[in-house]
Design a protein around this motif. Structure first.
Motif, PDB file in Angstrom:
ATOM      1  N   GLY A   1      31.353  -6.923  36.523  1.00 37.88           N
ATOM      2  CA  GLY A   1      30.872  -7.608  35.258  1.00 37.88           C
ATOM      3  C   GLY A   1      29.931  -7.066  34.511  1.00 37.88           C
ATOM      4  N   VAL A   2      29.388  -7.596  33.474  1.00 40.38           N
ATOM      5  CA  VAL A   2      28.253  -7.200  32.846  1.00 40.38           C
ATOM      6  C   VAL A   2      27.299  -8.085  32.968  1.00 40.38           C
ATOM      7  N   ILE A   3      26.095  -8.008  32.795  1.00 41.86           N
ATOM      8  CA  ILE A   3      24.898  -9.027  32.546  1.00 41.86           C
ATOM      9  C   ILE A   3      23.897  -8.687  31.492  1.00 41.86           C
ATOM     10  N   ALA A   4      23.326  -9.728  31.020  1.00 40.16           N
ATOM     11  CA  ALA A   4      22.266  -9.630  29.942  1.00 40.16           C
ATOM     12  C   ALA A   4      21.336 -10.366  30.148  1.00 40.16           C
ATOM     13  N   TRP A   5      20.045 -10.217  29.825  1.00 48.00           N
ATOM     14  CA  TRP A   5      18.638 -10.842  30.274  1.00 48.00           C
ATOM     15  C   TRP A   5      17.777 -10.437  29.240  1.00 48.00           C
ATOM     16  N   GLY A   6      16.679 -11.284  29.095  1.00 52.94           N
ATOM     17  CA  GLY A   6      15.391 -11.207  28.211  1.00 52.94           C
ATOM     18  C   GLY A   6      15.301 -12.175  27.286  1.00 52.94           C
ATOM     19  N   LYS A   7      14.908 -11.894  26.172  1.00 54.88           N
ATOM     20  CA  LYS A   7      14.438 -12.754  25.357  1.00 54.88           C
ATOM     21  C   LYS A   7      14.839 -12.306  23.711  1.00 54.88           C
ATOM     22  N   ALA A   8      14.826 -13.073  22.774  1.00 54.65           N
ATOM     23  CA  ALA A   8      15.460 -12.734  21.506  1.00 54.65           C
ATOM     24  C   ALA A   8      15.059 -11.344  21.196  1.00 54.65           C
ATOM     25  N   GLU A   9      13.875 -10.874  21.307  1.00 58.37           N
ATOM     26  CA  GLU A   9      13.311  -9.819  20.824  1.00 58.37           C
ATOM     27  C   GLU A   9      13.746  -8.560  21.572  1.00 58.37           C
ATOM     28  N   ASN A  10      14.135  -8.839  22.752  1.00 58.30           N
ATOM     29  CA  ASN A  10      14.228  -7.346  23.770  1.00 58.30           C
ATOM     30  C   ASN A  10      15.585  -8.063  24.798  1.00 58.30           C
ATOM     31  N   ILE A  11      16.865  -7.780  24.375  1.00 56.52           N
ATOM     32  CA  ILE A  11      18.166  -8.114  25.030  1.00 56.52           C
ATOM     33  C   ILE A  11      18.336  -6.951  25.950  1.00 56.52           C
ATOM     34  N   LYS A  12      18.393  -6.995  27.259  1.00 57.75           N
ATOM     35  CA  LYS A  12      18.613  -5.930  28.227  1.00 57.75           C
ATOM     36  C   LYS A  12      20.112  -6.364  28.515  1.00 57.75           C
ATOM     37  N   ALA A  13      20.814  -5.251  28.849  1.00 56.56           N
ATOM     38  CA  ALA A  13      22.149  -5.492  29.471  1.00 56.56           C
ATOM     39  C   ALA A  13      22.459  -4.245  30.387  1.00 56.56           C
ATOM     40  N   GLU A  14      23.463  -4.614  31.365  1.00 60.41           N
ATOM     41  CA  GLU A  14      23.871  -3.681  32.359  1.00 60.41           C
ATOM     42  C   GLU A  14      25.473  -4.021  32.893  1.00 60.41           C
ATOM     43  N   ALA A  15      25.955  -3.074  33.317  1.00 64.16           N
ATOM     44  CA  ALA A  15      27.390  -3.398  34.083  1.00 64.16           C
ATOM     45  C   ALA A  15      26.790  -3.554  35.546  1.00 64.16           C
ATOM     46  N   LYS A  16      27.635  -4.488  36.236  1.00 67.22           N
ATOM     47  CA  LYS A  16      27.548  -4.830  37.673  1.00 67.22           C
ATOM     48  C   LYS A  16      28.428  -4.003  38.269  1.00 67.22           C
ATOM     49  N   LEU A  17      28.166  -2.923  39.030  1.00 70.75           N
ATOM     50  CA  LEU A  17      29.241  -1.970  39.858  1.00 70.75           C
ATOM     51  C   LEU A  17      28.984  -2.208  41.371  1.00 70.75           C
ATOM     52  N   LEU A  18      30.296  -1.924  41.929  1.00 73.18           N
ATOM     53  CA  LEU A  18      30.373  -1.985  43.280  1.00 73.18           C
ATOM     54  C   LEU A  18      31.068  -0.826  43.681  1.00 73.18           C
ATOM     55  N   SER A  19      30.796  -0.179  44.890  1.00 78.23           N
ATOM     56  CA  SER A  19      31.312   0.997  45.337  1.00 78.23           C
ATOM     57  C   SER A  19      32.735   0.386  46.080  1.00 78.23           C
ATOM     58  N   MET A  20      33.703   1.153  45.947  1.00 78.55           N
ATOM     59  CA  MET A  20      35.104   0.890  46.273  1.00 78.55           C
ATOM     60  C   MET A  20      34.970   1.099  47.884  1.00 78.55           C
ATOM     61  N   PRO A  21      35.617   0.283  48.651  1.00 76.62           N
ATOM     62  CA  PRO A  21      35.628   0.597  50.065  1.00 76.62           C
ATOM     63  C   PRO A  21      36.340   2.130  50.509  1.00 76.62           C
ATOM     64  N   THR A  22      35.879   2.758  51.246  1.00 73.44           N
ATOM     65  CA  THR A  22      36.734   3.783  51.544  1.00 73.44           C
ATOM     66  C   THR A  22      37.463   3.665  53.117  1.00 73.44           C
ATOM     67  N   GLY A  23      38.547   4.137  52.929  1.00 75.51           N
ATOM     68  CA  GLY A  23      39.511   3.910  53.937  1.00 75.51           C
ATOM     69  C   GLY A  23      39.578   4.971  55.079  1.00 75.51           C
TER      70      GLY A  23
END
Length: 125
Positions: A103-125
């Protein structure tokens, strides 16, 4: 403050947060039709949730899937002026097959909105 007043007073910031989450999703490079739903402040369900630490009632927004059965996102405005948002993407990364986009997340205050994607490594078989 009653629910309708909280929804209205947080609307501009809520729209900005949604825009930032949408930008994070778009930055990942999915095909246009691949993402069916984006967070939209006006399409959220709203509740006032009592903060157990401060006792204040914080506005919390929830987004649900098209059948309104599964929650796919949340945005909480805290009494100290901060916020936290998360929105599910749940897809393999379009350009990096070894990564899964939770997913994506965002956090902070009105004057400083930070965001990033939440990535997981795929399992290797």
């Amino acid at each position: 403050m009653v629910l309708s007043e909280q929804i209205k007073s947080n609307r501009n910031l809520g729209v900005s947060i949604c825009r930032r989450l949408n930008e994070e999703i778009d930055k990942l490079g999915f095909a246009i039709a691949e993402i069916k739903h984006y967070p939209n402040y006006d399409h959220a369900s709203f509740e006032l949730i009592k903060d157990p630490y401060t006792g204040a009632h914080n506005l919390t927004c929830y987004w649900y899937d098209e059948f309104k059965k599964q929650r796919i996102g949340r945005l909480q405005f805290n009494s100290d002026g901060t916020f936290y948002a998360e929105y599910d993407v749940i897809k393999t990364h379009p350009g990096k097959s070894k990564w899964f986009v939770e997913g994506v997340i965002a956090w902070g205050k009105a004057e400083n909105i930070k965001a990033e994607a939440k990535l997981l490594s795929m399992p290797t078989g």
